[in-house]
Design an enzyme around this catalytic site. Structure first.
Site, PDB file in Angstrom:
ATOM      1  N   LYS A 170     -44.005 -15.182  53.706  1.00 47.69           N
ATOM      2  CA  LYS A 170     -44.588 -14.114  52.690  1.00 47.69           C
ATOM      3  C   LYS A 170     -43.539 -13.688  52.024  1.00 47.69           C
ATOM      4  O   LYS A 170     -42.208 -13.429  52.534  1.00 47.69           O
ATOM      5  CB  LYS A 170     -44.855 -13.025  53.781  1.00 47.69           C
ATOM      6  CG  LYS A 170     -45.443 -11.756  53.216  1.00 47.69           C
ATOM      7  CD  LYS A 170     -46.867 -11.453  53.376  1.00 47.69           C
ATOM      8  CE  LYS A 170     -47.533 -10.424  52.557  1.00 47.69           C
ATOM      9  NZ  LYS A 170     -47.492 -11.021  51.126  1.00 47.69           N
ATOM     10  N   LYS A 194     -40.538 -16.794  48.706  1.00 49.03           N
ATOM     11  CA  LYS A 194     -40.248 -15.921  47.518  1.00 49.03           C
ATOM     12  C   LYS A 194     -40.681 -16.956  46.223  1.00 49.03           C
ATOM     13  O   LYS A 194     -40.387 -18.061  46.211  1.00 49.03           O
ATOM     14  CB  LYS A 194     -38.788 -15.696  47.199  1.00 49.03           C
ATOM     15  CG  LYS A 194     -38.662 -14.465  46.246  1.00 49.03           C
ATOM     16  CD  LYS A 194     -38.983 -12.995  47.154  1.00 49.03           C
ATOM     17  CE  LYS A 194     -38.846 -11.792  46.104  1.00 49.03           C
ATOM     18  NZ  LYS A 194     -39.107 -10.599  46.808  1.00 49.03           N
ATOM     19  N   THR A 218     -43.172   1.768  50.524  1.00 46.17           N
ATOM     20  CA  THR A 218     -41.737   1.460  50.425  1.00 46.17           C
ATOM     21  C   THR A 218     -41.087   2.931  50.621  1.00 46.17           C
ATOM     22  O   THR A 218     -40.114   2.946  51.486  1.00 46.17           O
ATOM     23  CB  THR A 218     -41.532   0.697  49.142  1.00 46.17           C
ATOM     24  OG1 THR A 218     -42.218  -0.389  49.285  1.00 46.17           O
ATOM     25  CG2 THR A 218     -39.955   0.598  49.036  1.00 46.17           C
ATOM     26  N   ASN A 249     -41.514   3.694  41.309  1.00 46.77           N
ATOM     27  CA  ASN A 249     -42.462   3.664  42.651  1.00 46.77           C
ATOM     28  C   ASN A 249     -41.577   4.205  43.789  1.00 46.77           C
ATOM     29  O   ASN A 249     -42.195   5.114  44.678  1.00 46.77           O
ATOM     30  CB  ASN A 249     -43.013   2.193  42.817  1.00 46.77           C
ATOM     31  CG  ASN A 249     -43.736   2.061  43.908  1.00 46.77           C
ATOM     32  OD1 ASN A 249     -43.209   1.975  45.201  1.00 46.77           O
ATOM     33  ND2 ASN A 249     -45.033   2.437  44.100  1.00 46.77           N
TER      34      ASN A 249
HETATM   35  P1  NAD Z   1     -39.926   0.557  39.410  1.00 43.38           P
HETATM   36  O1  NAD Z   1     -39.890  -0.376  38.224  1.00 43.38           O
HETATM   37  O2  NAD Z   1     -41.166   1.449  39.680  1.00 43.38           O
HETATM   38  O3  NAD Z   1     -38.623   1.854  39.079  1.00 43.38           O
HETATM   39  C1  NAD Z   1     -37.477   1.442  38.939  1.00 43.38           C
HETATM   40  C2  NAD Z   1     -36.745   2.831  38.562  1.00 43.38           C
HETATM   41  O4  NAD Z   1     -35.360   2.363  38.302  1.00 43.38           O
HETATM   42  C3  NAD Z   1     -37.068   3.286  37.056  1.00 43.38           C
HETATM   43  O5  NAD Z   1     -37.440   4.586  37.098  1.00 43.38           O
HETATM   44  C4  NAD Z   1     -36.185   2.900  36.256  1.00 43.38           C
HETATM   45  O6  NAD Z   1     -36.110   3.554  34.952  1.00 43.38           O
HETATM   46  C5  NAD Z   1     -34.898   3.001  36.975  1.00 43.38           C
HETATM   47  N1  NAD Z   1     -33.638   2.333  36.672  1.00 43.38           N
HETATM   48  C6  NAD Z   1     -33.377   1.065  35.969  1.00 43.38           C
HETATM   49  N2  NAD Z   1     -32.225   1.032  35.822  1.00 43.38           N
HETATM   50  C7  NAD Z   1     -31.887   2.057  36.177  1.00 43.38           C
HETATM   51  C8  NAD Z   1     -30.304   2.415  36.052  1.00 43.38           C
HETATM   52  N3  NAD Z   1     -29.393   1.511  35.574  1.00 43.38           N
HETATM   53  N4  NAD Z   1     -29.890   3.521  36.422  1.00 43.38           N
HETATM   54  C9  NAD Z   1     -30.750   4.379  37.047  1.00 43.38           C
HETATM   55  N5  NAD Z   1     -32.319   4.058  37.221  1.00 43.38           N
HETATM   56  C10 NAD Z   1     -32.525   3.119  36.876  1.00 43.38           C
HETATM   57  O7  NAD Z   1     -39.425  -0.218  40.468  1.00 43.38           O
HETATM   58  P2  NAD Z   1     -39.631   0.180  42.089  1.00 43.38           P
HETATM   59  O8  NAD Z   1     -40.762  -0.846  42.591  1.00 43.38           O
HETATM   60  O9  NAD Z   1     -39.266   1.462  42.415  1.00 43.38           O
HETATM   61  O10 NAD Z   1     -38.405  -0.799  42.854  1.00 43.38           O
HETATM   62  C11 NAD Z   1     -37.073  -0.112  42.630  1.00 43.38           C
HETATM   63  C12 NAD Z   1     -36.268  -0.945  43.812  1.00 43.38           C
HETATM   64  O11 NAD Z   1     -36.927  -0.803  44.987  1.00 43.38           O
HETATM   65  C13 NAD Z   1     -36.024  -2.348  43.238  1.00 43.38           C
HETATM   66  O12 NAD Z   1     -34.597  -2.968  43.851  1.00 43.38           O
HETATM   67  C14 NAD Z   1     -37.130  -2.997  44.330  1.00 43.38           C
HETATM   68  O13 NAD Z   1     -36.784  -4.496  44.543  1.00 43.38           O
HETATM   69  C15 NAD Z   1     -37.061  -2.408  45.607  1.00 43.38           C
HETATM   70  N6  NAD Z   1     -38.264  -2.377  46.314  1.00 43.38           N
HETATM   71  C16 NAD Z   1     -39.301  -1.926  45.778  1.00 43.38           C
HETATM   72  C17 NAD Z   1     -40.275  -2.178  46.513  1.00 43.38           C
HETATM   73  C18 NAD Z   1     -41.960  -1.371  46.302  1.00 43.38           C
HETATM   74  O14 NAD Z   1     -42.859  -1.751  47.148  1.00 43.38           O
HETATM   75  N7  NAD Z   1     -41.901  -0.815  45.130  1.00 43.38           N
HETATM   76  C19 NAD Z   1     -40.454  -2.591  48.108  1.00 43.38           C
HETATM   77  C20 NAD Z   1     -39.345  -3.056  48.414  1.00 43.38           C
HETATM   78  C21 NAD Z   1     -38.067  -2.979  47.557  1.00 43.38           C
END
Ligand code: NAD
Length: 428
Positions: free
Chosen positions: A82, A118, A202, A233
């Protein structure tokens, strides 16, 4: 036909930032500490199966363009694999392999019946029309169809893929199979069998482990302070949930800049502001702006990196003042920085635990699809709470009993489970 050129391979980056080497190293070290048979680390050093595909896509101008894609399936010891599908110009095979290994560890920490998978497609989705994106998504599924399925390998969204893309992919798989197969992919829109609570999962999981960790170190959450890097998110919803527990969110940022208020930002107003303007920058409820370095080194109780990988580096780690670093993002702390934080007694809640709420509710989505019976959001959240608390307890116990950092403890909890499954199957 033009073939998109693969950009920097992971092997060309400095060693400590190569995700493949990092995860291999962690698996070796955890296996050693658990005194597992040498064959465990040997087998888990590489994915069990990797598929490289070429996807011809008809572009809107009538030309055909070939895209490269990958799918890595790390281990089937615990069940089907997964993990997400990433659409990004810099996707490499090494990265996809490493991320599939990471997913094995993450699923094992929570106790999900999965190995890690992945996928990735080398593309820039921002340069594709909706029609091109749909044809690429369907083409990718046609190419990997023989190797995925609800009992084999279940993809999900990752960087630059979303519920709409999952819907096209599920539809394509179902067409090829000749029957509806909602359980082949998770992260779908609710109307197609997505799970309630997935969007918040998350951040909710992250908030649960922060709450548990705070209890262990005697930090009262009500009145404590937090800084959050990234307001998407994971970050924005974590800000809302933490502030619901009485935590003052003193600083947040996004890719355009950051805002600070020593008394705490009004998170609901900030979420509305970001929705309207596209950024937190210029939020009228802030006392001033703040840059990334200052945010990461801010005098606060909890730091939540929720943006990108490799943000807390060896140069920043000595200045981090938070007592808890909760990795909502994947890989936000470099191994060198991790060692510095550990030496400074900062409690790092590793990504494989802190952001595992997402894959946990993806698992719930799959379970609901297989049962064709859908749970209420309360039910989803109650079960998430149960699994996250249990995972935190297991990892924290290992951390205390073996005197190892939480990250290593999480690898050990997970690897012990994978190794036991390998043993029972007669693989060792
Ligand atoms: P997203 O795209 O919804 O949000 C990312 C945020 O980070 C945005 O607000 C963006 O403006 C900001 N950002 C980008 N570059 C930046 C920087 N240099 N400095 C500060 N902020 C910056 O993505 P997300 O889903 O919230 O994911 C964020 C992290 O969480 C990632 O590493 C992702 O792999 C991890 N993650 C997310 C989930 C999920 O379910 N959404 C699950 C596991 C891990």
């Amino acid at each position: 036909m033009s073939v998109p050129v693969q950009q920097t391979s992971a092997a060309e980056r400095p060693e400590e930032l190569n995700p493949f080497l990092i995860v291999q190293n962690e698996i070796r070290k955890a296996a050693e500490l658990l005194q597992l048979p040498a064959a465990v680390a040997e087998i888990l050093q590489e994915p069990a199966r990797v598929l490289c595909v070429a996807i011809p896509v008809r572009m809107d101008d009538g030309t055909i363009r070939l895209f490269r894609g990958y799918r890595s399936q790390h281990t089937f010891a615990l069940g089907p694999t997964k993990g997400g599908i990433r659409f990004h110009p810099q996707v490499t095979l090494d990265e996809v392999k490493a991320l599939s290994m990471w997913m094995t560890i993450k699923c094992g920490v929570i106790g999900l019946p999965y190995g890690g998978g992945k996928g990735g497609v080398v593309c820039n989705p921002k340069e594709l029309s909706a029609g091109e994106l749909e044809r690429l998504s369907r083409g990718y599924i046609q190419a990997i169809y023989p190797l995925i399925g609800p009992d084999t390998d279940i993809p999900a969204p990752d960087v630059y893929t979303n519920p709409q893309i999952m819907a096209w992919m599920m539809d394509e798989y179902s067409r090829l199979a000749g029957r509806p197969v909602p359980g082949v992919i998770t992260g779908k829109p609710i109307v197609l069998g997505g799970s309630l609570g997935r969007n918040e999962a998350t951040a909710r999981g992250c908030t649960i482990v922060i709450r548990e960790a705070a209890g262990e170190i005697g930090l009262r959450l009500s009145g404590s302070t937090a800084a959050i890097q990234g307001f998407g998110n994971a970050g924005a919803i974590a800000a809302e949930l933490l502030s619901g527990l009485g935590v003052r969110i003193v600083a947040v940022n996004d890719s355009r800049g950051g805002v600070y208020h020593p008394q705490g930002l009004d998170v609901a107003a900030l979420v509305r502001y970001k929705k309207e303007t596209g950024s937190v920058v210029g939020f009228p409820g802030a006392s001033r702006s703040i840059d990334t370095e200052e945010l990461l080194a801010l005098d606060c109780d909890i730091l939540v990196p929720a943006a990108l990988e490799n943000q807390i580096t060896e140069s920043i780690a000595p200045r981090v003042r938070a007592r808890i670093v909760a990795e909502a993002a994947n890989g936000p702390t470099t191994p060198g920085a991790d060692a510095i934080l550990t030496a400074r007694k900062v409690l790092v809640l590793p990504d494989i635990l802190a952001n595992a709420g997402g894959v946990t509710v993806s698992y719930f989505e799959w379970v609901q699809n297989l049962q064709q019976y859908y749970w209420t959001e309360e039910e989803v959240n109650r079960r998430l709470e149960e699994l996250m608390v249990r995972a935190f307890r297991n990892v924290y116990r290992m951390h205390v009993e073996k005197g190892v950092p939480m990250r290593r403890a999480a690898y050990m909890v997970s690897l012990a489970r994978v190794a036991a499954a390998m043993q029972s199957r007669g693989w060792l």
